[in-house]
Design a protein around this motif. Structure first.
Motif, PDB file in Angstrom:
ATOM      1  N   ASP A   1       0.864  -1.171   0.000  1.00 28.64           N
ATOM      2  CA  ASP A   1       0.000   0.000   0.000  1.00 28.64           C
ATOM      3  C   ASP A   1       0.908   1.231   0.000  1.00 28.64           C
ATOM      4  OD1 ASP A   1      -1.507   2.247   0.860  1.00 28.64           O
ATOM      5  OD2 ASP A   1      -2.981   0.924   1.799  1.00 28.64           O
TER       6      ASP A   1
ATOM      7  N   ARG B   1       0.421   4.367   0.318  1.00 32.08           N
ATOM      8  CA  ARG B   1       0.186   5.353   1.380  1.00 32.08           C
ATOM      9  C   ARG B   1       0.929   4.940   2.647  1.00 32.08           C
ATOM     10  NH1 ARG B   1      -3.906   4.771   5.137  1.00 32.08           N
ATOM     11  NH2 ARG B   1      -4.509   6.603   6.358  1.00 32.08           N
ATOM     12  N   ARG B   2       0.785   3.697   3.061  1.00 38.25           N
ATOM     13  CA  ARG B   2       1.474   3.223   4.262  1.00 38.25           C
ATOM     14  C   ARG B   2       2.981   3.213   4.064  1.00 38.25           C
ATOM     15  NH1 ARG B   2      -2.157  -1.981   6.284  1.00 38.25           N
ATOM     16  NH2 ARG B   2      -4.068  -0.799   6.797  1.00 38.25           N
TER      17      ARG B   2
ATOM     18  N   TYR C   1      -0.676  11.063   5.543  1.00 38.73           N
ATOM     19  CA  TYR C   1      -1.474   9.966   6.094  1.00 38.73           C
ATOM     20  C   TYR C   1      -2.961  10.294   6.043  1.00 38.73           C
ATOM     21  CZ  TYR C   1      -3.270   6.523   9.407  1.00 38.73           C
ATOM     22  OH  TYR C   1      -3.989   5.507   9.996  1.00 38.73           O
TER      23      TYR C   1
ATOM     24  N   ARG D   1      -6.472   5.355   0.544  1.00 37.99           N
ATOM     25  CA  ARG D   1      -6.178   3.976   0.901  1.00 37.99           C
ATOM     26  C   ARG D   1      -6.438   3.102  -0.315  1.00 37.99           C
ATOM     27  NH1 ARG D   1      -8.643   6.429   5.141  1.00 37.99           N
ATOM     28  NH2 ARG D   1      -7.712   6.165   7.220  1.00 37.99           N
ATOM     29  N   ARG D   2      -5.620   2.084  -0.489  1.00 38.12           N
ATOM     30  CA  ARG D   2      -5.859   1.159  -1.598  1.00 38.12           C
ATOM     31  C   ARG D   2      -7.110   0.349  -1.300  1.00 38.12           C
ATOM     32  NH1 ARG D   2      -0.786  -1.449  -3.126  1.00 38.12           N
ATOM     33  NH2 ARG D   2      -0.831  -0.317  -5.086  1.00 38.12           N
ATOM     34  N   SER D   3      -8.023   0.310  -2.257  1.00 39.61           N
ATOM     35  CA  SER D   3      -9.308  -0.354  -2.035  1.00 39.61           C
ATOM     36  C   SER D   3      -9.359  -1.763  -2.600  1.00 39.61           C
ATOM     37  CB  SER D   3     -10.434   0.480  -2.679  1.00 39.61           C
ATOM     38  OG  SER D   3     -10.217   0.591  -4.076  1.00 39.61           O
TER      39      SER D   3
END
Length: 421
Positions: free
Chosen positions: A90, A92-93, A198, A203-205
């Motif tokens: 992911d 974002r993370r 953050y 977020r990956r869906s």
């Protein structure tokens, strides 16, 4: 603003794998650019501080030189070993985690009281600063194909500004509060950016675009180079333009600190303000690429790069010649760089991190080659020889473009057709 289709927002394509509900506004693109600039600046902060750091920690000249070397070695390793993770994790993370670890590395550098701790901190800082390239790949994946060049151009303008202003900012902060304040300030800014990203990034869906294991992921980066002629060609362009770029910026302080100028470190660092003109080229090149003009943009930019060394050769007798040469060189380098990244990402959007990370390895090789060769050549033969070296790198790029421009269909047209398919 609402209703303005060209400058407002673009929805992500469902096939990009990042979720189709996220809207990539101009504000978010600017946030990407700021984060990229802040991250990459860490690689260049030390350059005007080396003498001060060396005195403070009683370091030998060899160890002082190792500060820059280890930072760039860390960055090169990160490009190959960390950036590809964006294709399986992911993003974002991954970005937030790297930024938080970067805060720790910056704190180690700021608190270092021995040469060993400083060098370890610098290497870790370089390794984690490659979050810049993960951000570029993420921004490209969120952009609609028709506007990807514009987005990459805007984000890359942040990288340009970060690189060119890093030396100026670090010199000013060091004069005001000491060299450690530079890294404390950067750690604070990086922590703030981690929090903002953050909250803002999507977020990956769905599942990641690939399920490759880590070893397979690294091997696939090499496979992509073996398979894609366009990637190899653009990587060579990247190596040559950044060799020319580094030839100038790693050595220009030497003639300016000598007769007849005797400029201070702050005055020399202010040259970065002139080079920010390259940020304009990054944006313009992105838009031209969206119009299918990548080949023409590359040729014109490489010609300007070669021409820039003519005024630069007169640096010792005219600061105006230096200014003109710096503007031309930075405009040209950034135009080619943005075109390269836009084209190679569109080859395989599902492997965007591997493509950009692999390409940037060549950027690092070019930068290191230009820096080592220029500083050695200046000592042996003077500024004229440095300019001849930079012109040689630039002309090699122009010759490569001339010999390959009729070898295949216009890559921009290919990419556009893929994006619209």
């Amino acid at each position: 603003m609402p209703g303005n289709g060209e400058t407002a927002t673009r929805r992500t394509e469902a096939r990009s794998g990042e979720g189709s509900a996220f809207v990539l506004s101009r504000g978010v693109v600017i946030l990407f650019a700021v984060a990229c600039g802040a991250a990459v600046a860490n690689v260049y902060f030390s350059q005007p501080l080396l003498v001060t750091i060396g005195h403070d920690l009683a370091m030998s000249p060899v160890l002082v030189g190792g500060v820059v070397t280890l930072t760039h070695v860390g960055y090169g390793l990160g490009l190959f070993f960390l950036v590809p993770l964006g294709d399986v994790a992911d993003r974002r993370r991954l970005i937030v985690a790297q930024l938080l670890l970067l805060v720790v590395a910056l704190a180690v550098v700021a608190a270092a009281h021995t040469a060993a701790i400083l060098l370890v901190g610098m290497a870790a800082m370089g390794l984690l600063a490659v979050v810049t390239q993960t951000l570029v790949a993420f921004a490209a994946s969120l952009a609609a194909p028709a506007g990807r060049g514009r987005v990459v151009g805007l984000v890359t303008s942040g990288v340009v500004i970060g690189i060119l202003l890093a030396r100026t900012a670090s010199g000013l902060l060091a004069d005001l509060a000491g060299w450690r304040s530079v890294y404390l300030a950067s750690a604070s800014l990086t922590a703030l950016l981690a929090l903002v990203l953050y909250r803002v990034l999507p977020r990956r869906s769905d599942a990641p675009p690939t399920t490759l294991r880590y070893g397979q992921l690294l091997r696939s980066t090499i496979t992509l180079f073996a398979r894609e002629r366009l990637l190899r060609l653009r990587a060579l362009f990247g190596l040559l333009i950044f060799a020319a770029f580094s030839t100038l910026w790693s050595s220009v302080a030497l003639p300016l600190s000598e007769a007849p100028y005797f400029l201070s470190h702050s005055a020399i660092g202010a040259l970065g303000l002139i080079g920010v003109a390259g940020a304009l080229a990054a944006t313009m090149a992105g838009r031209l690429n969206d119009r299918g003009l990548s080949r023409r943009t590359t040729g014109i930019a490489l010609a300007l790069l070669a021409a820039s060394w003519l005024p630069l050769a007169f640096t010792r007798s005219s600061l105006w010649a230096l200014v003109a040469g710096v503007i031309l060189l930075d405009l040209a380098v950034q135009a080619v760089h943005v075109t390269n990244q836009t084209l190679i990402y569109a080859l395989h959007p599902d492997a965007g991190s591997r493509l950009i990370g692999g390409y940037m390895v060549f950027y690092s090789i070019g930068s290191a080659t230009g820096a080592i060769a220029a500083t050695s050549l200046y000592t042996a033969a003077g500024w004229g020889a440095v300019c001849a070296l930079g012109a040689a790198f630039s002309c090699l790029g122009l010759v490569l473009w001339a010999f390959t421009r009729h070898g295949a269909p216009d890559p921009a047209a290919e990419v556009t057709s893929r994006g619209e398919a």
